[in-house]
Design an enzyme around this catalytic site. Structure first.
Site, PDB file in Angstrom:
ATOM      1  N   ARG A   1       0.822  -1.212   0.000  1.00 49.59           N
ATOM      2  CA  ARG A   1       0.000   0.000   0.000  1.00 49.59           C
ATOM      3  C   ARG A   1       0.856   1.262   0.000  1.00 49.59           C
ATOM      4  O   ARG A   1       0.555   2.216  -0.718  1.00 49.59           O
ATOM      5  CB  ARG A   1      -0.931  -0.003   1.213  1.00 49.59           C
ATOM      6  CG  ARG A   1      -1.924   1.127   1.273  1.00 49.59           C
ATOM      7  CD  ARG A   1      -3.025   0.947   0.204  1.00 49.59           C
ATOM      8  NE  ARG A   1      -2.695   1.570  -1.065  1.00 49.59           N
ATOM      9  CZ  ARG A   1      -3.110   1.104  -2.254  1.00 49.59           C
ATOM     10  NH1 ARG A   1      -3.823   0.002  -2.335  1.00 49.59           N
ATOM     11  NH2 ARG A   1      -2.783   1.722  -3.349  1.00 49.59           N
TER      12      ARG A   1
ATOM     13  N   LYS B   1       1.467  24.608  -3.096  1.00 50.20           N
ATOM     14  CA  LYS B   1       0.261  23.901  -2.649  1.00 50.20           C
ATOM     15  C   LYS B   1       0.475  22.397  -2.819  1.00 50.20           C
ATOM     16  O   LYS B   1      -0.138  21.740  -3.651  1.00 50.20           O
ATOM     17  CB  LYS B   1      -0.945  24.396  -3.436  1.00 50.20           C
ATOM     18  CG  LYS B   1      -1.257  25.875  -3.177  1.00 50.20           C
ATOM     19  CD  LYS B   1      -2.403  26.373  -4.034  1.00 50.20           C
ATOM     20  CE  LYS B   1      -2.661  27.856  -3.786  1.00 50.20           C
ATOM     21  NZ  LYS B   1      -3.725  28.412  -4.644  1.00 50.20           N
TER      22      LYS B   1
ATOM     23  N   LYS C   1       3.295  38.846  -1.394  1.00 51.82           N
ATOM     24  CA  LYS C   1       1.898  38.571  -1.713  1.00 51.82           C
ATOM     25  C   LYS C   1       0.976  39.581  -1.041  1.00 51.82           C
ATOM     26  O   LYS C   1       1.435  40.502  -0.356  1.00 51.82           O
ATOM     27  CB  LYS C   1       1.561  37.132  -1.317  1.00 51.82           C
ATOM     28  CG  LYS C   1       2.379  36.098  -2.121  1.00 51.82           C
ATOM     29  CD  LYS C   1       2.108  34.695  -1.709  1.00 51.82           C
ATOM     30  CE  LYS C   1       0.736  34.208  -2.178  1.00 51.82           C
ATOM     31  NZ  LYS C   1       0.675  34.083  -3.651  1.00 51.82           N
TER      32      LYS C   1
ATOM     33  N   GLU D   1       3.047  40.118  -6.070  1.00 52.20           N
ATOM     34  CA  GLU D   1       1.725  39.749  -6.581  1.00 52.20           C
ATOM     35  C   GLU D   1       0.850  40.998  -6.657  1.00 52.20           C
ATOM     36  O   GLU D   1       0.800  41.784  -5.713  1.00 52.20           O
ATOM     37  CB  GLU D   1       1.097  38.723  -5.635  1.00 52.20           C
ATOM     38  CG  GLU D   1      -0.326  38.323  -5.982  1.00 52.20           C
ATOM     39  CD  GLU D   1      -0.922  37.444  -4.895  1.00 52.20           C
ATOM     40  OE1 GLU D   1      -0.823  36.216  -5.031  1.00 52.20           O
ATOM     41  OE2 GLU D   1      -1.465  37.984  -3.910  1.00 52.20           O
TER      42      GLU D   1
ATOM     43  N   ASP E   1      -2.491  38.199 -10.475  1.00 49.75           N
ATOM     44  CA  ASP E   1      -3.345  37.259  -9.746  1.00 49.75           C
ATOM     45  C   ASP E   1      -4.799  37.407 -10.149  1.00 49.75           C
ATOM     46  O   ASP E   1      -5.405  38.469  -9.971  1.00 49.75           O
ATOM     47  CB  ASP E   1      -3.194  37.482  -8.240  1.00 49.75           C
ATOM     48  CG  ASP E   1      -3.956  36.453  -7.426  1.00 49.75           C
ATOM     49  OD1 ASP E   1      -3.884  35.261  -7.770  1.00 49.75           O
ATOM     50  OD2 ASP E   1      -4.621  36.839  -6.453  1.00 49.75           O
TER      51      ASP E   1
END
Length: 285
Positions: free
Chosen positions: A100, A136, A168, A198, A219
């Protein structure tokens, strides 16, 4: 293209194995003789881009150091349903107990490589635009997932918060504005580091251009605004920055965005939304 330094890879695999084996493997230990040996093959249950052969084998070697394996297809190869990807031979208990974990990692990596290939293939022929991932990623699996992105033909964005300056929206709020944030970054970051910021509007773009940002991330811009931003960047008196577009990126938008004058298209979906590939393990004595 190494997956990960051996000590780090082994530590990652051991943590994954411990999720299954901290209390042993009651079924395998009860049913299978300790001396039994077997061969297993990993089989694609659908079309995919293969990725993770070395990781797949290493899982079994952590349980049976004498296990041996073979990659029948190279990482990055496109295969059809039924293709045998990798084989491994060793103690039957090790193959059953590690099944697994080996599949979870290889399926995840192959799924990301497959998705990255779809996005890279969507670029117009001869395009110099880069498709990149984002941070992410699955906690603890970033190195494997980013390797899979590269295997699929895309590129990696900054690897960690310490590897690049990327100002950001919340940095801008905390610093008191785009110009202030860029000026502080210029003053305090190493001289070898480029400054990316950004922006969420054409007005913020103009401010970033005036402040001399090296890279500007657009963005959630519409296609029309991306084209306007590209034209303004080309005319900037402070030098043309690299333009990155991010937010709301879908496969269908890649050709039009690549033709709009940007340099980088960053796609969080390469890692956070990629579906694991379907791979099975078939065992034989």
């Amino acid at each position: 293209m190494p997956v990960l330094a051996a000590p780090l890879l082994d530590a990652l695999i051991d943590r994954a194995l411990d999720e299954d084996l901290a209390g042993g493997d009651l079924t395998t230990e009860a049913c299978i003789d300790a001396s039994a040996r077997a061969t297993a093959k990993a089989v694609a249950r659908g079309p995919l881009v293969a990725c993770g052969g070395a990781v797949f084998l290493r899982v079994f070697q952590r349980l049976d150091p004498e296990a041996e394996g073979e990659a029948l297809v190279a990482d990055g190869a496109r295969v059809d349903t039924g293709a045998v990807l990798w084989t491994v031979r060793g103690r039957a208990r090790a193959l059953l107990s590690g099944e697994r974990t080996a599949l979870n990692l290889a399926q995840r990596m192959s799924g990301i490589a497959t998705e990255a290939r779809r996005y890279a293939d969507a670029l117009p022929a001869g395009s110099g635009v880069r498709i990149t991932d984002t941070r992410k990623t699955t906690p603890g699996l970033r190195a494997l997932e980013r390797y899979a992105v590269r295997i699929g033909g895309a590129h990696n964005h900054r690897d960690s918060l310490g590897s690049a300056v990327l100002i950001k929206d919340n940095h801008i709020v905390a610093a008191g504005g785009i110009s202030t944030a860029i000026a502080r970054a210029r003053a305090r970051a190493p001289h070898t580091t480029k400054v990316e910021v950004e922006v969420a509007s054409l007005q913020e773009l103009d401010e970033a251009l005036a402040a001399g940002a090296d890279i500007i991330m657009l963005d959630n811009f519409t296609l029309a605004d991306v084209k306007v931003a590209a034209a303004r960047a080309r005319r900037s008196q402070h030098g043309r920055p690299l333009l990155e577009v991010s937010g709301g990126i879908t496969l269908e938008r890649i050709p039009e965005l690549a033709a709009a004058g940007v340099d980088v298209i960053s796609v969080g979906a390469l890692t956070h939304s990629a579906r694991s590939a379907d791979i099975a393990l078939d065992l034989a004595l």
